[in-house]
Motif scaffolding. Sequence first.
Motif, short mmCIF file in Angstrom:
data_model
loop_
_atom_site.label_atom_id
_atom_site.label_comp_id
_atom_site.label_asym_id
_atom_site.label_seq_id
_atom_site.Cartn_x
_atom_site.Cartn_y
_atom_site.Cartn_z
N CYS A 13 9.01 -4.23 -2.12
CA CYS A 13 8.97 -4.95 -0.84
C CYS A 13 9.50 -6.38 -0.99
O CYS A 13 9.62 -7.10 0.00
N LEU A 14 9.80 -6.78 -2.21
CA LEU A 14 10.30 -8.13 -2.50
C LEU A 14 11.74 -8.15 -2.99
O LEU A 14 12.53 -8.99 -2.58
N VAL A 15 12.06 -7.22 -3.88
CA VAL A 15 13.36 -7.21 -4.57
C VAL A 15 14.47 -6.77 -3.62
O VAL A 15 14.30 -5.84 -2.83
N LYS A 16 15.60 -7.46 -3.73
CA LYS A 16 16.77 -7.14 -2.90
C LYS A 16 17.79 -6.35 -3.72
O LYS A 16 17.92 -6.55 -4.92
N MET A 17 18.50 -5.48 -3.03
CA MET A 17 19.56 -4.68 -3.66
C MET A 17 20.61 -5.66 -4.20
O MET A 17 21.14 -6.48 -3.43
N PRO A 18 20.91 -5.59 -5.51
CA PRO A 18 21.80 -6.59 -6.10
C PRO A 18 23.30 -6.32 -5.93
O PRO A 18 24.11 -7.18 -6.27
N GLY A 24 21.64 -7.36 -0.88
CA GLY A 24 20.81 -8.33 -0.18
C GLY A 24 19.71 -7.70 0.67
O GLY A 24 18.87 -8.41 1.21
N THR A 25 19.70 -6.38 0.80
CA THR A 25 18.67 -5.68 1.57
C THR A 25 17.45 -5.43 0.68
O THR A 25 17.59 -5.02 -0.46
N ILE A 26 16.27 -5.71 1.21
CA ILE A 26 15.03 -5.41 0.49
C ILE A 26 15.03 -3.91 0.17
O ILE A 26 15.35 -3.08 1.03
N LEU A 27 14.67 -3.55 -1.07
CA LEU A 27 14.73 -2.15 -1.50
C LEU A 27 13.97 -1.22 -0.56
O LEU A 27 14.44 -0.13 -0.23
N ALA A 28 12.80 -1.64 -0.10
CA ALA A 28 11.99 -0.79 0.78
C ALA A 28 12.66 -0.55 2.13
O ALA A 28 12.29 0.38 2.84
N ASP A 29 13.64 -1.39 2.48
CA ASP A 29 14.33 -1.27 3.77
C ASP A 29 15.65 -0.51 3.68
O ASP A 29 16.35 -0.36 4.68
N LYS A 59 10.02 7.54 0.92
CA LYS A 59 10.67 7.90 2.19
C LYS A 59 10.80 9.41 2.34
O LYS A 59 10.57 9.94 3.42
N LEU A 60 11.14 10.09 1.26
CA LEU A 60 11.29 11.54 1.29
C LEU A 60 10.00 12.25 1.69
O LEU A 60 10.01 13.24 2.41
N ASN A 61 8.88 11.69 1.25
CA ASN A 61 7.58 12.29 1.52
C ASN A 61 6.87 11.71 2.75
O ASN A 61 5.69 11.99 2.97
N GLY A 62 7.59 10.91 3.53
CA GLY A 62 7.03 10.37 4.76
C GLY A 62 5.87 9.40 4.55
O GLY A 62 4.95 9.35 5.35
N LEU A 63 5.94 8.65 3.46
CA LEU A 63 4.84 7.75 3.13
C LEU A 63 5.15 6.27 3.38
O LEU A 63 4.50 5.39 2.83
N THR A 64 6.14 6.01 4.24
CA THR A 64 6.53 4.61 4.46
C THR A 64 5.40 3.76 5.04
O THR A 64 5.40 2.55 4.87
N ASP A 65 4.44 4.39 5.71
CA ASP A 65 3.30 3.63 6.25
C ASP A 65 2.51 2.94 5.14
O ASP A 65 1.84 1.95 5.38
N LEU A 66 2.60 3.48 3.91
CA LEU A 66 1.95 2.84 2.76
C LEU A 66 2.44 1.40 2.57
O LEU A 66 1.71 0.56 2.06
N LEU A 67 3.70 1.17 2.94
CA LEU A 67 4.32 -0.12 2.66
C LEU A 67 4.03 -1.18 3.72
O LEU A 67 4.24 -2.36 3.47
#
Length: 83
Positions: A13-18, A24-29, A59-67
């Motif tokens: 939720c912090l690290v950006k795609m390098p 520049g997009t947050i990995l979780a996004d 994302k594959l398992n539909g668990l994005t609400d965890l984030l």
Amino acid sequence: MEGLNPEILKEICLVKMPFGKYEGTILADLPISYLEWFNRSGMPKGKLGMQLSTVYEIKLNGLTDLLIPIKASVRNERLKKGV
């Protein structure tokens, strides 16, 4: 998805795609289509690959609400620091 490490969840939720299309997009996004492409083509080596694999599985398992609470916590920390 057993034994999810809270520190890894915070990192994604912090690290950006390098690099690449979503640099520049947050990995979780990152969109699932991009993560699927990496899954087919091969994840990067090392920590980034592990983080991308984690996002993909979530994302594959539909668990994005965890984030949601983790993203809120990260956002609040950044606001406190003035980042």
